[in-house]
Write a protein that holds these residues in place. Sequence first.
Motif, mmCIF file in Angstrom:
data_model
loop_
_atom_site.group_PDB
_atom_site.id
_atom_site.type_symbol
_atom_site.label_atom_id
_atom_site.label_comp_id
_atom_site.label_asym_id
_atom_site.label_seq_id
_atom_site.Cartn_x
_atom_site.Cartn_y
_atom_site.Cartn_z
ATOM 1 N N LEU A 130 0.832 -1.205 0.000
ATOM 2 C CA LEU A 130 0.000 0.000 0.000
ATOM 3 C C LEU A 130 0.861 1.247 0.000
ATOM 4 O O LEU A 130 0.634 2.180 -0.787
ATOM 5 C CB LEU A 130 -0.921 -0.014 1.221
ATOM 6 C CG LEU A 130 -1.668 1.300 1.504
ATOM 7 C CD1 LEU A 130 -2.731 1.547 0.438
ATOM 8 C CD2 LEU A 130 -2.293 1.288 2.891
ATOM 9 N N LEU A 131 1.860 1.299 0.880
ATOM 10 C CA LEU A 131 2.707 2.495 0.967
ATOM 11 C C LEU A 131 3.527 2.683 -0.302
ATOM 12 O O LEU A 131 3.674 3.807 -0.795
ATOM 13 C CB LEU A 131 3.628 2.386 2.180
ATOM 14 C CG LEU A 131 2.927 2.318 3.553
ATOM 15 C CD1 LEU A 131 3.948 2.141 4.661
ATOM 16 C CD2 LEU A 131 2.081 3.557 3.793
ATOM 17 N N GLU A 132 4.046 1.593 -0.859
ATOM 18 C CA GLU A 132 4.876 1.714 -2.050
ATOM 19 C C GLU A 132 4.059 2.056 -3.292
ATOM 20 O O GLU A 132 4.520 2.798 -4.161
ATOM 21 C CB GLU A 132 5.638 0.413 -2.277
ATOM 22 C CG GLU A 132 6.695 0.126 -1.216
ATOM 23 C CD GLU A 132 7.301 -1.256 -1.368
ATOM 24 O OE1 GLU A 132 6.756 -2.060 -2.176
ATOM 25 O OE2 GLU A 132 8.306 -1.553 -0.703
ATOM 26 N N GLY A 133 2.856 1.538 -3.378
ATOM 27 C CA GLY A 133 2.057 1.764 -4.574
ATOM 28 C C GLY A 133 1.212 3.009 -4.540
ATOM 29 O O GLY A 133 0.968 3.631 -5.573
ATOM 30 N N THR A 134 0.746 3.398 -3.352
ATOM 31 C CA THR A 134 -0.191 4.514 -3.252
ATOM 32 C C THR A 134 0.424 5.739 -2.604
ATOM 33 O O THR A 134 0.111 6.867 -2.980
ATOM 34 C CB THR A 134 -1.428 4.071 -2.452
ATOM 35 O OG1 THR A 134 -1.963 2.882 -3.027
ATOM 36 C CG2 THR A 134 -2.503 5.148 -2.469
ATOM 37 N N TYR A 135 1.309 5.544 -1.644
ATOM 38 C CA TYR A 135 1.933 6.675 -0.934
ATOM 39 C C TYR A 135 3.444 6.604 -1.126
ATOM 40 O O TYR A 135 4.206 6.510 -0.160
ATOM 41 C CB TYR A 135 1.572 6.622 0.550
ATOM 42 C CG TYR A 135 0.084 6.651 0.820
ATOM 43 C CD1 TYR A 135 -0.627 7.851 0.817
ATOM 44 C CD2 TYR A 135 -0.607 5.473 1.059
ATOM 45 C CE1 TYR A 135 -1.984 7.876 1.062
ATOM 46 C CE2 TYR A 135 -1.973 5.491 1.301
ATOM 47 C CZ TYR A 135 -2.656 6.688 1.294
ATOM 48 O OH TYR A 135 -4.006 6.718 1.532
ATOM 49 N N SER A 136 3.843 6.634 -2.373
ATOM 50 C CA SER A 136 5.259 6.441 -2.680
ATOM 51 C C SER A 136 6.140 7.566 -2.148
ATOM 52 O O SER A 136 7.333 7.365 -1.929
ATOM 53 C CB SER A 136 5.449 6.320 -4.196
ATOM 54 O OG SER A 136 4.924 7.457 -4.859
ATOM 55 N N SER A 137 5.568 8.746 -1.930
ATOM 56 C CA SER A 137 6.376 9.866 -1.464
ATOM 57 C C SER A 137 6.915 9.653 -0.049
ATOM 58 O O SER A 137 7.930 10.244 0.318
ATOM 59 C CB SER A 137 5.563 11.169 -1.514
ATOM 60 O OG SER A 137 4.438 11.074 -0.655
ATOM 61 N N LEU A 138 6.248 8.845 0.739
ATOM 62 C CA LEU A 138 6.715 8.611 2.115
ATOM 63 C C LEU A 138 7.075 7.157 2.391
ATOM 64 O O LEU A 138 7.467 6.801 3.503
ATOM 65 C CB LEU A 138 5.654 9.067 3.131
ATOM 66 C CG LEU A 138 4.231 8.509 3.036
ATOM 67 C CD1 LEU A 138 4.101 7.157 3.688
ATOM 68 C CD2 LEU A 138 3.258 9.483 3.688
ATOM 69 N N SER A 139 6.931 6.279 1.385
ATOM 70 C CA SER A 139 7.111 4.849 1.622
ATOM 71 C C SER A 139 8.532 4.508 2.069
ATOM 72 O O SER A 139 8.726 3.681 2.969
ATOM 73 C CB SER A 139 6.737 4.054 0.369
ATOM 74 O OG SER A 139 7.615 4.370 -0.698
ATOM 75 N N ARG A 140 9.544 5.140 1.442
ATOM 76 C CA ARG A 140 10.919 4.766 1.747
ATOM 77 C C ARG A 140 11.257 5.020 3.212
ATOM 78 O O ARG A 140 11.927 4.212 3.856
ATOM 79 C CB ARG A 140 11.883 5.535 0.845
ATOM 80 C CG ARG A 140 13.341 5.122 1.029
ATOM 81 C CD ARG A 140 14.214 5.822 -0.004
ATOM 82 N NE ARG A 140 14.213 7.265 0.176
ATOM 83 C CZ ARG A 140 15.035 7.913 0.998
ATOM 84 N NH1 ARG A 140 15.917 7.233 1.720
ATOM 85 N NH2 ARG A 140 14.975 9.219 1.104
ATOM 86 N N ARG A 141 10.779 6.126 3.760
ATOM 87 C CA ARG A 141 11.063 6.429 5.162
ATOM 88 C C ARG A 141 10.062 5.766 6.110
ATOM 89 O O ARG A 141 10.336 5.646 7.304
ATOM 90 C CB ARG A 141 11.053 7.941 5.385
ATOM 91 C CG ARG A 141 12.162 8.657 4.614
ATOM 92 C CD ARG A 141 12.284 10.106 5.057
ATOM 93 N NE ARG A 141 13.331 10.795 4.321
ATOM 94 C CZ ARG A 141 14.619 10.728 4.609
ATOM 95 N NH1 ARG A 141 15.016 9.989 5.632
ATOM 96 N NH2 ARG A 141 15.502 11.382 3.895
ATOM 97 N N ALA A 142 8.923 5.340 5.590
ATOM 98 C CA ALA A 142 7.915 4.731 6.458
ATOM 99 C C ALA A 142 8.136 3.231 6.646
ATOM 100 O O ALA A 142 7.724 2.665 7.665
ATOM 101 C CB ALA A 142 6.516 4.975 5.892
ATOM 102 N N LEU A 143 8.781 2.570 5.670
ATOM 103 C CA LEU A 143 8.943 1.119 5.748
ATOM 104 C C LEU A 143 9.719 0.656 6.982
ATOM 105 O O LEU A 143 9.379 -0.385 7.559
ATOM 106 C CB LEU A 143 9.600 0.598 4.474
ATOM 107 C CG LEU A 143 8.714 0.634 3.220
ATOM 108 C CD1 LEU A 143 9.460 0.079 2.020
ATOM 109 C CD2 LEU A 143 7.429 -0.148 3.451
ATOM 110 N N PRO A 144 10.770 1.360 7.429
ATOM 111 C CA PRO A 144 11.423 0.932 8.686
ATOM 112 C C PRO A 144 10.480 0.925 9.878
ATOM 113 O O PRO A 144 10.586 0.060 10.757
ATOM 114 C CB PRO A 144 12.561 1.940 8.859
ATOM 115 C CG PRO A 144 12.866 2.399 7.475
ATOM 116 C CD PRO A 144 11.543 2.434 6.771
ATOM 117 N N HIS A 145 9.555 1.885 9.917
ATOM 118 C CA HIS A 145 8.588 1.917 11.019
ATOM 119 C C HIS A 145 7.582 0.774 10.887
ATOM 120 O O HIS A 145 7.096 0.252 11.902
ATOM 121 C CB HIS A 145 7.870 3.263 11.035
ATOM 122 C CG HIS A 145 8.797 4.436 11.160
ATOM 123 N ND1 HIS A 145 9.722 4.547 12.179
ATOM 124 C CD2 HIS A 145 8.965 5.542 10.375
ATOM 125 C CE1 HIS A 145 10.409 5.669 12.036
ATOM 126 N NE2 HIS A 145 9.974 6.287 10.945
#
Length: 612
Positions: A130-145
């Motif tokens: 979901l984060l990578e496909g829809t919210y790509s602007s924050l996915s890279r920094r959000a995935l560690p969380h």
Amino acid sequence: MSRGICPRVNSCGSLWILSVVLLVLNAIEVDAYSCHEVRTAFQLRQIGPLHRVPETPGTDVDLLVCKHQGPSCCTRKMEESYQFAVKRETLQNIRSYSFELKYLISSHADAFQDTFQYLLSFSQGHLSSLLEGTYSSLSRRALPHVNQLFSSLSLHLRGANVSVEASVQNFFDNLFPLVYTRLVNPGLEGGGMDGSETGDCLRMTRQDINPFGLHPATMAQELAGALGAGRQLGLALEEGLEVMNATEHVSLSKECMKGLVKMVYCSHCRGLTLIKPCVGYCLNVLRGCLASMAELDQPWRRYTSLLEQLTHTVAGHHSLELALLGVRGHVNEALLYAQLHGPLITATVDKVCGLSTREPTGMQPTSPDVTTSTVTSSTPSPSAPPSLPPPEQLLGQLAHLKSSFPLKPSKNNKHSSLRKISREFLMYLQRYKSFFAALPEMLCEGENVVDDSTCWSGDDVVESYTGRVVGNGLQAQRQNPEVKVRSPNPTLAEVKERLERFNQETQESFPGLGQREAWEELGSGETEEGSTTDCDDEDGCQASGDGKDKTPHTEASSDGKSTGRQPGGDSPYENQPKPPVVRVRAGSSASLAQPWSLALLLFALGLQWTLF
């Protein structure tokens, strides 16, 4: 005359002398070989050194246990060897009967944990997509969380002292700076960086600002309820293993050892190596030896009942699967909530953290909520690209839906569901509810005893055992004629107390346990092929038929066309004043919105399975 008598006397004397000689020879032969079978049994059973067994029976033998009148093939040293041997054999028999139960608990503990980790991994991948496909602007920094959140949930399920509520709140605390600087105020630099003053302020004040509405609390509550039962099930299985380990290494009292030697080996002292104990005699001896273990019967029955109820709670309604699959929907709704309330969040943050709310270059401020009396959609800004033709737009939404719904795994690579594992576990568990009460009977059956005539009673060969057969438990052993039980085993008394305490704590933590039958929802689970069914969208893991989707990504406009929500920074709709908002004031508008949404969802799902 004398000559006539002498031949008769000589003849009679010769017969008498011959009879005496035969008896002496027979006695000598008996004395010489009466301990041969005893030596053979002593050697075959590996009881001890063979030199301890005499060649011939002794008459003046001072024995402590196997006392009887007449010659004996036993010695004091042999009695010591018999005590070690009978202890080894009894504990080995106990382990052989408890092995299956111990393996049942340990193997299913591993199976449950493997399934828990599989579901966690699946849910984590679901949220990451979901984060990578829809919210790509924050996915890279959000995935560690995201990784940190699911690592905490995994530790919680394994029994670690990790709070689900705290883990979820910490996840949203760390997510808020990224959402604020990349979705609510795109272009605001530095706010989402770890260690910055802006990021620290946003993290610390997230729960006061409440940018995600009730979604974090709802997600935490659902996960805590579902994962709590799974965690307690894992702890219960570990407790069962500890009980089994303690009973496997139980110590036998001196009175018990004497009773066992008398039952198993004292018959050997008379050369009777093949005689078996009477059933009633064996039950008295073993019920006396295992009296402290039989005291575990009641708490163990209560434990197995709680184990059934916990298993039902975890798997009966797919609560754990649904709670983990719902994480993606809750996070998505939380992010959409933050976007829709962007102006209010920005104003609150500016007051609390003192951040500048100046408009970034090329960006427009988020407009207030659009409120209409009918279902409407905000108009795209002139800079937005023209909308796709309806077929292409629909295909794009179908691809998005395909990533939103977990696909049914292939039958060649199908992971066992909680329901399947639970059914199997409960089926086998039924056999062991009375394990500790039935253990003496299990040890006294088969080839170990005989229920017919000519059995060993501990003192002699009898046709049947005439002693009183006592029941299980410490109280019943007061009338035991074979084994005197002076005090309870301290180790087993501690195990019993710990098991009772665990049962009490489990009941207090889950007061609803015991109010419904464990088999009520699980059923037999047999398919036409005879295999159990797995948890998929047909049996309740997916919401089907109710027209509701917990992870919506589309909204219906007034003309029935879907307007795609693309909150990501690379979205062509990023410069719109505000994401589309649907606010219903009248009941008539709601009745119009639901049929269109339901029809579109059903049509999209039908095309999804047809095309893909």
